[in-house]
Every structure is written in C-alpha cells, then in structure tokens.
Design a protein around this motif. Structure first.
Motif, mmCIF file in Angstrom:
data_model
loop_
_atom_site.group_PDB
_atom_site.id
_atom_site.type_symbol
_atom_site.label_atom_id
_atom_site.label_comp_id
_atom_site.label_asym_id
_atom_site.label_seq_id
_atom_site.Cartn_x
_atom_site.Cartn_y
_atom_site.Cartn_z
ATOM 1 N N PRO A 1 0.698 -1.259 -0.313
ATOM 2 C CA PRO A 1 0.133 -0.174 -0.021
ATOM 3 C C PRO A 1 1.037 1.058 -0.192
ATOM 4 O O PRO A 1 0.502 2.172 -0.726
ATOM 5 C CB PRO A 1 -1.026 -0.262 1.598
ATOM 6 N N GLU A 2 2.290 0.396 0.135
ATOM 7 C CA GLU A 2 2.769 2.233 0.915
ATOM 8 C C GLU A 2 3.006 2.823 -0.947
ATOM 9 O O GLU A 2 3.101 4.383 -0.791
ATOM 10 C CB GLU A 2 4.155 1.976 1.633
ATOM 11 N N ALA A 3 3.246 1.780 -1.411
ATOM 12 C CA ALA A 3 3.899 1.772 -2.646
ATOM 13 C C ALA A 3 3.281 2.850 -3.926
ATOM 14 O O ALA A 3 3.232 3.918 -4.313
ATOM 15 C CB ALA A 3 4.447 0.952 -3.181
ATOM 16 N N PHE A 4 1.783 2.172 -3.349
ATOM 17 C CA PHE A 4 0.603 2.803 -3.930
ATOM 18 C C PHE A 4 0.592 3.765 -3.959
ATOM 19 O O PHE A 4 0.518 5.194 -4.683
ATOM 20 C CB PHE A 4 -0.417 2.079 -4.268
ATOM 21 N N ASP B 1 0.602 9.816 -4.848
ATOM 22 C CA ASP B 1 0.735 11.312 -4.198
ATOM 23 C C ASP B 1 1.128 12.367 -5.086
ATOM 24 O O ASP B 1 0.606 13.257 -5.473
ATOM 25 C CB ASP B 1 1.493 10.593 -2.835
ATOM 26 N N ALA B 2 2.014 11.197 -6.022
ATOM 27 C CA ALA B 2 3.129 11.820 -7.140
ATOM 28 C C ALA B 2 2.325 12.532 -8.213
ATOM 29 O O ALA B 2 2.544 13.509 -8.973
ATOM 30 C CB ALA B 2 4.111 10.933 -7.598
ATOM 31 N N HIS B 3 1.176 11.108 -8.427
ATOM 32 C CA HIS B 3 0.146 12.589 -9.826
ATOM 33 C C HIS B 3 -1.633 12.217 -9.055
ATOM 34 O O HIS B 3 -2.537 12.402 -9.926
ATOM 35 C CB HIS B 3 0.166 10.750 -10.393
ATOM 36 N N LEU C 1 -7.113 2.008 -9.698
ATOM 37 C CA LEU C 1 -5.885 2.146 -9.370
ATOM 38 C C LEU C 1 -5.378 1.281 -8.452
ATOM 39 O O LEU C 1 -4.154 0.734 -8.894
ATOM 40 C CB LEU C 1 -5.439 3.649 -9.395
ATOM 41 N N TRP C 2 -5.856 1.114 -8.027
ATOM 42 C CA TRP C 2 -5.258 -0.192 -6.369
ATOM 43 C C TRP C 2 -5.663 -1.239 -6.815
ATOM 44 O O TRP C 2 -4.648 -2.307 -6.547
ATOM 45 C CB TRP C 2 -6.012 -0.042 -5.018
ATOM 46 N N ARG C 3 -6.833 -1.720 -7.391
ATOM 47 C CA ARG C 3 -6.894 -3.249 -8.537
ATOM 48 C C ARG C 3 -5.924 -3.414 -9.290
ATOM 49 O O ARG C 3 -5.308 -4.656 -9.885
ATOM 50 C CB ARG C 3 -8.571 -3.329 -8.902
ATOM 51 N N SER C 4 -5.820 -2.166 -9.937
ATOM 52 C CA SER C 4 -5.022 -2.692 -11.377
ATOM 53 C C SER C 4 -3.477 -2.377 -10.928
ATOM 54 O O SER C 4 -2.476 -2.640 -11.695
ATOM 55 C CB SER C 4 -5.057 -1.241 -11.859
#
Lengths: 172, 219
Positions: free
Chosen positions: A7-10, A15-17, A46-49
């Motif tokens: 989840p952190e990477a996601f 955050d960056a986009h 986005l999370w699912r993909s």
C-alpha cells in the motif's frame, strides 16, 4: 512488479500523480460530490490494477488511462460509492488550506481556467480527454498510447480542437 | 489569446495543485483495503429488487409448472413455459453483461475500453427485446377446454384479434428496438426516464467511438 503490492508504494505513486485525478475529475464531474465520487472510484480501480502495472508505460500513462476510463464511463455506474458510509466519510483528495481552492490572488488566471473548463465541458467525452492531454503537454506518442489512436490521428484531432479553442478564446 | 499562453496557465495550475492538494492517506488506504467491490452491492436498490423479483418469479413459476404439469391445461403450460423461458434468458443476459462490465480492464487504451463498455451497455436493448416477446402469451395462458368448446364467435374474434395484435406488437418491437432508431419519437417515449439515461448516454458515446474509428480508417 510482484503480485502483492505494498500500500505504501501505491500511495506514493498516487501522491505523485494526484493532480491528474483532480483535473480529470473536475473535467468530467458536474458537482463537487460527483468529483469526489470519481476520485474514489479512480483510486479503487488504480489499486486493483496496481499489481498488473506494465512498466513499459510511464505511471502517468497508466493513471491517465484508468482515470479517463473511469470518468468517461461513469454514466454506467449503478451507484456511486456511498460517501456517507464508513470508511469513505472523508475525501481522498483534500486542500491543504481550505481557502486554497478558491485562491484569487490571480483573478485573471482563475478566469482563464474557468473558461478552459467551460470549453472542456462543451466537448464530447473523447475529445475532452484529448484536450486534457493536450493541455498537459503530452507528446502525440503518449496521447496515442493513452487513447489507443495512431499518432497521425491524434495530430488531426488535436488540430481540430485547437482551432475550436482558438475561436472560443478569440471571441472573449 | 495564444494557445501557448493557455498551456502555460494550465501548467501553473498544475504546479498550484501540487502545492494545495494532499492525499488523505488513511482514506486512500481504506479504499485500497476494499479488494472486492461486489457486483450486487454496486447495483441500485430498485434494479436489485427487480432482478431478485424476476428470479423469485421464475423459480415460483417453474415450481408451479412442475407441480401441476399433469393437471394444467396445455395452453397454460405452454404460455407460462414460454414466459418463464424468456424471463430466464433475459435475467442471464443481464447478469452476463453486468459481470463483463465489472471485469472490464480499465488499464487498456480509452477508445477500445469505451467502445466495449458502450457496446455492452447498449446490448441491454436485447433484454428489453426478449422481454417484449412475452406479450402474446399473456393473452393465451387462461384459455381452457370450456372456453374452446363453448366460446361464442364474438369471443373468438376478440381473442384472436387481441392475440394477433400482441403478437404483431411483440415482433415489431423485437425487430425495431435498435440503436438506429434511437432518435425516433416512439423509441424516446419507450426509453424515457432516469433508469434509461445510462443507455441513451452509451448510445451517444458509441456514436462518438464509431465516428472516431471511421476517421482513423480514412487517415
């Protein structure tokens, strides 16, 4: 990318986009509630993909595809995620300063932005997507990858939209 | 105003967004925990109720037909059998479309995804066409031996007339409920109301996608 993303990477990618989500939601959502619903749905998709993210594409391409696909097809949704139900009682995207969204320090620029969004609103859904990408100064190659059109077709479409845009702003 | 100036305005807007917006990590993480968004849970209560009512209706009807198979009149058995079959097909087609929509890969390019979604959405028309085919059986299920043996000429003229009318209406609607007729007045009357708005929007989007595809073939 492995099959169990963190989840952190996601959240770091999100955050960056975050600007992409906001701009797409504002271009397609008619009310503030619609926009927040769209941002929630985009985040969910986005999370699912995320585990299937193809590193051949830039993150912005991947995010634009999902955000635009969610926004354009939002008419089909049977029900928006219920913002009154936990855990969605707050917004995913928030203003750091509650007055920042209505910052009027440069009224002329705000007026131009309002006009740009009004112009976007007049365009049909797919043309609106192209216009957003044009304003974001994406290359024809990236626009073609996001839209699924040839670069030459993107060029033709953009020229038409630019002509309409020029006409619109010269009337003002 | 120059287009370049507009792009610069947009660019400054983007920079400003970066500064003033922040992700509510807790909310985003909560969304991320929501791994499965159930199909039935995403439906509007009225549609879910209609679907459940349809399934219950078919189950009850089939149970009744099986229980009374040897005692019911053939007109009732055949009429209600056709009704049950057509309703079952419509329910399966509707559920199949919902599942395909739910499983759509949104990471694919916009034009192809939107074309698939709009085509699936507009194929809801098939459900309506199938359901309209039931019309004539509602004019035959009550026929029985006594009516057949003792019915007056007037009754039979009325009965045959009504059944014929419903049959023609069902076939006409089955053939004519098509996207090509979406601008016709009868079509708009039939599909007016909020429940049909997504279908009408899908048809418009499909037109946009098709026009884009035609342009692409020419360029």
């Amino acid at each position: 990318m492995n099959n169990s993303p963190s989840p952190e990477a996601f959240l770091s990618v999100l955050d960056a986009h975050k600007g992409i989500l906001y701009k797409v939601a504002r271009a397609y959502g008619k009310t503030e509630q619609d926009r927040q619903d769209l941002i929630q749905e985009m985040t969910l998709q986005l999370w699912r993909s995320f585990p299937r993210y193809d590193s051949h594409y830039r993150y912005s391409t991947w995010i634009y595809r999902i955000a635009l696909n969610v926004a354009i097809s939002s008419y089909r949704k049977e029900k928006h995620l219920d913002s009154k139900t936990e855990p969605f009682s707050k917004h995913i995207l928030e203003y750091v300063d509650s007055k920042a969204g209505q910052d009027n320090e440069n009224a002329e620029k705000e007026e131009q932005l309002a006009q740009l969004y009004a112009f976007l609103d007049e365009l049909r859904e797919l043309d609106r997507a192209l216009m957003l990408l044009y304003l974001d100064q994406k290359s024809h190659k990236e626009m073609a990858a996001i839209m699924g059109l040839s670069e030459s077709h993107v060029g033709t479409k953009i020229n038409r939209i630019k002509t309409a845009l020029r006409k619109k702003f010269n009337q003002k | 105003m120059e287009l370049q100036a507009l792009q610069q305005t947009w660019s400054r807007y983007e920079e400003k967004l970066e500064q003033v917006l922040r992700i509510n990590h807790q909310q985003a993480a909560d969304i991320a925990q929501l791994k499965s968004h159930s199909l039935l849970g995403s439906m509007r209560p009225i549609k879910l109720f209609t679907l459940v009512a349809g399934v219950v209706w078919v189950l009850l009807l089939n149970a009744l037909l099986i229980a009374g198979f040897s005692t019911f009149h053939p007109f009732f058995l055949v009429s209600m059998g056709i009704q049950s079959l057509l309703t079952t097909i419509a329910i399966f087609v509707y559920l199949y479309q919902l599942v395909l929509l739910q499983r759509m890969d949104l990471t694919q390019p916009i034009v192809s995804v939107q074309a698939k979604i709009a085509r699936l959405q507009t194929s809801t028309l098939w459900v309506t066409r199938i359901l309209f085919l039931q019309l004539p059986v509602w004019t035959t299920f009550y026929l029985n031996d006594a009516m057949i043996a003792q019915g007056s000429t007037g009754l039979w003229i009325f009965q045959i007339g009504i059944t014929f009318l419903f049959l023609v209406a069902a076939l006409w609607l089955f053939v004519n409920i098509r996207i090509e007729n979406k601008e016709k007045r009868w079509f708009r009357l039939l599909f007016q109301g909020k429940e049909w708005t997504p279908l009408m929007q899908a048809m418009s989007l499909l037109e946009e996608v098709d026009s884009l595809t035609r342009e692409a073939q020419k360029s």
